[in-house]
Design a protein around this motif. Sequence first.
Motif: not given
Length: 239
Positions: A89-97, A102-109, A119-122, A152-154
């Motif tokens: 709730e409230g999204r909590h994205i990284f506003g300064n990125l 933001n999407l790239k951070l989600a792929t760290y693992a 998945d980027y294309a998707r 998209g980040r999820a």
Amino acid sequence: MLEVANLHVRYGNIEALHGVSFQVKEGEVVALLGANGAGKSTTLLSIMRLVPPEGPVVTQGAIRFNGKDLLPVPAHAVVAQCGIGLVPEGRHIFGNLSVLENLKLATYARKDADQIERDYARVFSLFPRLADRKHQRGDTLSGGEQQMLAMGRAFMSGVRFILLDEPSMGLAPLLMQELFRVLKELNEAGTTILLVEQNAHLALKYAHRAYVMETGRIVLEGNAQELAEDADMKRAYLG
């Protein structure tokens, strides 16, 4: 796929959940409905194993995912090893990125580089607005675009089970419909979804099944279409 059994949860001395039990089967969209303070978000945070002060403390009960006990699993492993993602709730994205950062951070693992590119294309296919703004800072996006980015980040974390907490909050009706269209498309492509949503009409339109919570308890459950016609449900939540 997901089983929550007799879940009791506390924030300090306050018990927030009083024996909550429900199931989500693979391939379903299941809605958790109820008023503010009913315990919906607490349930999601408990599943994600967020620890205090952000998360609640489970004092009794079980949370199992594909037969695995989640209670001893740390939050990062719930995502990376179990494949469960949260759109908070409230999204909590990284506003300064940027959107792309933001999407790239989600792929760290993740180690599957070829699938990451697909998945980027998707994501950009599902949310064309994000494709147009991929180099734009997150805090310059509209509320609806930020919600798209959070979803998209999820997805980019590689999970196939997504918990969504109030995705329609603060959005105009057309954007709500667009987001739920994407949720339907994701589900049809194999993503299982547990949805917390105050807009009961909208949630029941897209969910397969639903549970209704009041003050930390499940008080109604059933097929979404049947609940949409239930007299008690109409009186309390549908108007």
